[in-house]
Design a protein around this motif. Structure first.
Motif, short mmCIF file in Angstrom:
data_model
loop_
_atom_site.label_atom_id
_atom_site.label_comp_id
_atom_site.label_asym_id
_atom_site.label_seq_id
_atom_site.Cartn_x
_atom_site.Cartn_y
_atom_site.Cartn_z
N PHE A 34 10.14 -4.62 -10.69
CA PHE A 34 8.81 -4.02 -10.81
C PHE A 34 7.73 -5.08 -10.63
O PHE A 34 6.69 -4.83 -10.02
N GLY A 35 7.95 -6.29 -11.14
CA GLY A 35 6.96 -7.36 -11.04
C GLY A 35 6.67 -7.75 -9.61
O GLY A 35 5.51 -7.90 -9.20
N GLN A 36 7.71 -7.92 -8.79
CA GLN A 36 7.50 -8.31 -7.40
C GLN A 36 6.86 -7.19 -6.60
O GLN A 36 6.02 -7.43 -5.72
N MET A 37 7.24 -5.93 -6.90
CA MET A 37 6.64 -4.82 -6.19
C MET A 37 5.16 -4.69 -6.51
O MET A 37 4.31 -4.48 -5.63
N PHE A 38 4.82 -4.83 -7.80
CA PHE A 38 3.43 -4.66 -8.19
C PHE A 38 2.56 -5.84 -7.74
O PHE A 38 1.38 -5.68 -7.48
N ALA A 39 3.15 -7.03 -7.63
CA ALA A 39 2.41 -8.17 -7.08
C ALA A 39 1.97 -7.88 -5.65
O ALA A 39 0.83 -8.19 -5.26
N LEU A 40 2.86 -7.28 -4.87
CA LEU A 40 2.50 -6.89 -3.50
C LEU A 40 1.49 -5.76 -3.50
O LEU A 40 0.48 -5.80 -2.77
N LEU A 41 1.71 -4.76 -4.34
CA LEU A 41 0.85 -3.59 -4.37
C LEU A 41 -0.59 -3.95 -4.74
O LEU A 41 -1.55 -3.47 -4.13
N SER A 42 -0.76 -4.81 -5.74
CA SER A 42 -2.10 -5.13 -6.23
C SER A 42 -2.94 -5.87 -5.20
O SER A 42 -4.16 -5.85 -5.25
N SER A 43 -2.28 -6.57 -4.26
CA SER A 43 -3.00 -7.33 -3.23
C SER A 43 -2.93 -6.67 -1.86
O SER A 43 -3.37 -7.27 -0.87
#
Length: 385
Positions: free
Chosen positions: A215-224
């Motif tokens: 979830f952390g890596q996915m949300f890092a991409l999503l937020s940017s």
């Protein structure tokens, strides 16, 4: 319709993406990167809310918990329409995230009430097929709403409508799946005992840690994502179309998982997905660092990697939730709550510094994906189906 309840979270994040630049200009012109916190605070609020939603759903039932959470979600969205500062908007997004935790956690427990093991993973994958359509259309829908209303605030009116649809459907159509004799009263001693049992369960904790990394890596991409499409690749005008295509392509992962999970098992499929991401992120970093791709080729290379991240999420998240909950039917709500709370808050801790490290290239996001997927692959080796 359960997929729509689950999709409350995705819709509340992805529909905001086209509004990020306007929010930054209006409420945080001195530091436009701070607009990302509109997404992060929602996730943080959801992390806190999940810690409450599980025990409440075990005590009062799944249906009332969904209703209460949706009501809080709608109220916070209504307040956000009138927010006149970034601080107030962030506070309301935190509360909105807490409300969204109700449908997410009680919905997961509701599925566990009815199914277990690989069958639960299969059903969750079918739900995810519909769920994946929301991220596909949410940015485009958000853009249409903003253009029609002339303000980013109109997106919050759409959140109200979305929440009301879920509340009305649950009220009219969904039966309660947790009978009164199986409910666990809310008491300090009982909560501590239940939480201790869950936290001491090795399988649950390993699944939670792997979910956090995914979830952390996915949300890092999503937020940017909006900044990447705009500043790195000059595709701000077509962002919503590319995002929709990315979400639809990644939906192949949920379809494949639903088809093959009964044959190959949850752990084996999830571990293979993380291995795939290790290769994908490594190749992406190599291409970015070497400058081997330019112009359109560079964008298409980035796009292929981004699709692989969301594909990985579609393959792994349902399986990991099923693995975590398969031996905890007597504490389904509490287990779903603890798993979601820890993985969501952990993901925010991972994603926030990665997103703020953005300087015009996808390098921080790819590096985070490589590190997180490598750790997840290693930990998956210690799980059992």
């Amino acid at each position: 319709m359960l997929a729509v309840l689950f999709a409350t979270v995705a819709f509340s994040i992805d529909a905001m993406l086209p509004a990020m630049s306007e929010i930054a200009t209006e409420l945080s012109p001195q530091d436009t990167n701070r607009a990302q916190l509109v997404l992060m605070m929602f996730m943080a609020g959801m992390g806190v809310g999940t810690a409450v939603a599980g025990p409440v759903s075990d005590a009062i039932g799944r249906k009332p918990t969904i209703m209460l959470g949706s009501t809080l979600y709608i109220a916070a969205a209504a307040g956000a329409i009138f927010a006149d500062s970034l601080t107030l908007l962030l506070a309301l997004r935190f509360v909105q995230g807490m409300g969204a935790a109700g449908p997410r956690i009680a919905g997961t427990a509701l599925i566990r009430d009815l199914y277990a093991g690989r069958e639960m993973a299969r059903i969750t994958s079918f739900v995810m097929m519909i769920f994946i359509m929301i991220p596909a259309v949410a940015p485009a829908l958000g853009e249409v709403i903003i253009d029609a209303a002339g303000t980013w605030r109109a997106v919050f009116a759409a959140f109200i409508v979305f929440g009301l649809v879920g509340v009305i459907w649950v009220w009219l159509r969904q039966s309660e799946t947790l009978p009164r004799e199986r409910r666990v009263p809310l008491s300090g001693e009982r909560l501590i005992s239940s939480a201790t049992e869950i936290l001491e369960n090795r399988q649950v904790m390993l699944c939670t840690l792997v979910l956090t990394l995914g979830f952390g890596q996915m949300f890092a991409l999503l937020s940017s994502s909006e900044q990447l499409f705009d500043q790195a690749y000059g595709r701000a005008d077509s962002f919503t179309k590319w995002f929709a295509l990315m979400a639809l392509l990644s939906g192949i992962g949920t379809i494949a998982n639903a088809r093959y999970v009964m044959r190959y098992g949850m752990r084996r499929i999830a571990r293979a997905a993380y291995a795939m991401q290790i290769v994908s992120a490594s190749l992406g970093l190599l291409l970015v660092a070497s400058g081997a791709l330019h112009g359109d080729a560079a964008f298409y290379g980035f796009f292929a990697w981004a699709v692989s991240v969301f594909f990985m999420a579609g393959v792994t998240f349902g399986n990991l939730n099923a693995l975590a909950m398969q031996n905890m039917p007597h504490l389904a709500g509490m287990t779903a709550s603890i798993v979601a709370a820890l993985s969501t808050l952990g993901a925010v801790i991972i994603a926030t510094p990665v997103g703020l490290a953005f300087r015009g290239a996808p390098t921080p996001m790819m590096l985070a994906a490589l590190v997180c997927s490598s750790l997840a692959w290693f930990l998956m080796g210690k799980l059992r189906d």
